[in-house]
Design a protein around this motif. Structure first.
Motif, PDB file in Angstrom:
ATOM      1  N   GLU A  70       0.847  -1.187   0.000  1.00 43.22           N
ATOM      2  CA  GLU A  70       0.000   0.000   0.000  1.00 43.22           C
ATOM      3  C   GLU A  70       0.879   1.232   0.000  1.00 43.22           C
ATOM      4  OE1 GLU A  70      -4.266  -0.321   1.912  1.00 43.22           O
ATOM      5  OE2 GLU A  70      -2.743  -0.955   3.319  1.00 43.22           O
ATOM      6  N   SER A  72       1.312   4.990   1.247  1.00 48.03           N
ATOM      7  CA  SER A  72       0.729   5.966   2.169  1.00 48.03           C
ATOM      8  C   SER A  72       1.590   7.213   2.239  1.00 48.03           C
ATOM      9  CB  SER A  72       0.502   5.350   3.540  1.00 48.03           C
ATOM     10  OG  SER A  72       1.642   4.665   3.953  1.00 48.03           O
ATOM     11  N   GLU A  80      -1.333  10.023   8.696  1.00 45.31           N
ATOM     12  CA  GLU A  80      -1.084   9.142   7.568  1.00 45.31           C
ATOM     13  C   GLU A  80      -2.304   9.075   6.660  1.00 45.31           C
ATOM     14  OE1 GLU A  80       0.032   5.287   8.815  1.00 45.31           O
ATOM     15  OE2 GLU A  80       0.339   4.546   6.780  1.00 45.31           O
ATOM     16  N   ILE A  82      -3.727   7.015   3.355  1.00 40.48           N
ATOM     17  CA  ILE A  82      -3.463   5.895   2.469  1.00 40.48           C
ATOM     18  C   ILE A  82      -4.001   6.217   1.081  1.00 40.48           C
ATOM     19  CG2 ILE A  82      -4.000   3.478   2.000  1.00 40.48           C
ATOM     20  CD1 ILE A  82      -3.979   3.059   5.030  1.00 40.48           C
TER      21      ILE A  82
ATOM     22  N   LYS B 151      -3.982  -3.411  -4.152  1.00 38.79           N
ATOM     23  CA  LYS B 151      -4.121  -2.294  -3.215  1.00 38.79           C
ATOM     24  C   LYS B 151      -3.582  -1.006  -3.812  1.00 38.79           C
ATOM     25  CE  LYS B 151      -5.525  -4.774   0.405  1.00 38.79           C
ATOM     26  NZ  LYS B 151      -4.814  -6.030   0.314  1.00 38.79           N
ATOM     27  N   TYR B 152      -2.469  -1.102  -4.547  1.00 40.97           N
ATOM     28  CA  TYR B 152      -1.977   0.115  -5.189  1.00 40.97           C
ATOM     29  C   TYR B 152      -1.708  -0.147  -6.654  1.00 40.97           C
ATOM     30  CZ  TYR B 152       0.598   4.044  -6.745  1.00 40.97           C
ATOM     31  OH  TYR B 152       0.975   5.122  -7.480  1.00 40.97           O
TER      32      TYR B 152
END
Lengths: 205, 152
Positions: A70, A72, A80, A82, B151-152
């Protein structure tokens, strides 16, 4: 009570490494804001600032991203944030291309079709109106979306495997109006087992 | 007139609600002997949502497929153009696939994918009938943004 506290402390000590992710060693990076001349898409700029990231893997082994990775953003005030997935970013910033102006175009086509049978002179301007109302904006939207998606998924995508001693250009879309301090890619590894955090400091932007 | 309009709207709804745009599968490769099957559903002129399952296991993937050069022209509509597919899976792998798909209709093509561990996947498009023979899960639900594996 004492025993309980000791137990908790011991547990924290033992599982320390499991809770706090280790930092990825030997990956260097530099980051710049992309100027307006290089990135013109207004629909993206409405929501995001565009950053260019140069990532170099100085390890002797390849660095692997995982599907748990992920992105962030660590900020001064907001904590933070995301990032959404690339899919989400694209959906939010693209131009709508299907079903655009069909409300004008369908009756327009019907009327122009009927009239063209009778007189060519009224029919063709009406058809031209349909072309200008439906085909042109859709075509423009499609072309813009192609450029945006190429940028996000084809040319400057975060690669899933960083080969050793190679530099990668990655384009990041950071939400507007945040004071960016640090960028973190979580769950990056050498073997998909021991996970690290890839931290990139953002300096004086 | 009213009945005609009702029939027309019902027809349009039933056409749009039935099935996926295109079903896909992998050929058997030497490294990974298992077969993957799945489908994609077109969302706009250039992008589609993808879902992929591995036959016989719990592994499943989802993501997006993007056509790099779509065309709205009538000529050359059957030319094959590049498309990129990025899938995230529940066993942490990311599969990046380069497709060759038909320009106008966004289907009928083949592709070769690679994941982080350099395993190679050979993809091809199949008909609904072939899909029904291969697939264990006949009904495919596409992931939303918050429960996607990518997720990304």
């Amino acid at each position: 009570m004492k025993r309980f506290i000791c137990g908790v402390l011991l547990a924290v000590l033992c599982f320390n490494s499991a809770v706090i992710a280790k930092e990825m060693p030997n990956v260097s990076a530099s980051i710049t804001i992309t100027e307006l001349e290089n990135y013109k898409h207004k629909t993206v700029r409405k929501h995001y600032n565009v950053y260019d990231l140069k990532l170099t893997n100085n390890n002797t082994r390849a660095v692997l991203l995982s599907s748990d990775t992920e992105l962030s953003f660590i900020t001064d005030y907001d904590g933070e944030i995301i990032s959404g997935s690339r899919r989400h970013l694209y959906r939010k910033s693209r131009k709508r291309d299907m079903g655009r102006y069909y409300g004008i175009a369908l009756p327009g086509a019907l009327i122009s079709g009927c009239i063209t049978v009778g007189t060519l002179f009224i029919g063709s301007p009406a058809a031209a109106a349909v072309f200008a109302g439906m085909y042109l904006p859709t075509d423009k939207a499609v072309r813009t979306n192609v450029a945006i998606s190429q940028d996000m998924f084809n040319k400057n995508v975060m690669p899933s495997r960083l080969e050793p001693k190679q530099t990668y250009n990655v384009r990041l879309l950071v939400p507007k109006d945040i004071d960016l301090n640090e960028i973190v890619f979580s769950n990056v590894s050498f073997d998909l087992k021991d996970m690290y955090d890839l931290k990139i400091k953002v300096e004086e932007l | 007139m009213k009945r005609f309009l009702l029939l027309l709207s019902l027809g349009i709804i039933s056409i749009s609600a039935c099935g996926c745009n295109q079903y896909i599968t992998t050929e058997i490769t030497s490294q990974d002997g298992d077969i993957y099957y799945g489908a994609y559903n077109r969302r706009d002129m250039i992008h589609a949502d993808v879902k992929l399952f591995q036959k016989g296991t719990d592994k499943e993937c989802d993501g997006v497929i993007f056509l790099n050069a779509p065309s709205r022209s009538i000529t050359f509509k059957n030319d094959l153009v590049d498309a990129t597919m990025i899938l995230g899976c529940n066993d942490k792998t990311i599969i990046t696939t380069e497709w060759q798909l038909k320009k106008r209709t966004f289907n009928d093509g083949y592709g070769e994918g690679v994941d982080q561990l350099n395993r190679i996947y050979q993809f091809k498009t199949i008909s609904r009938k072939e899909f029904k023979e291969i697939a264990e899960k006949q009904k495919i639900e596409f992931a939303k943004d918050d429960n996607s594996f990518l997720k990304y």
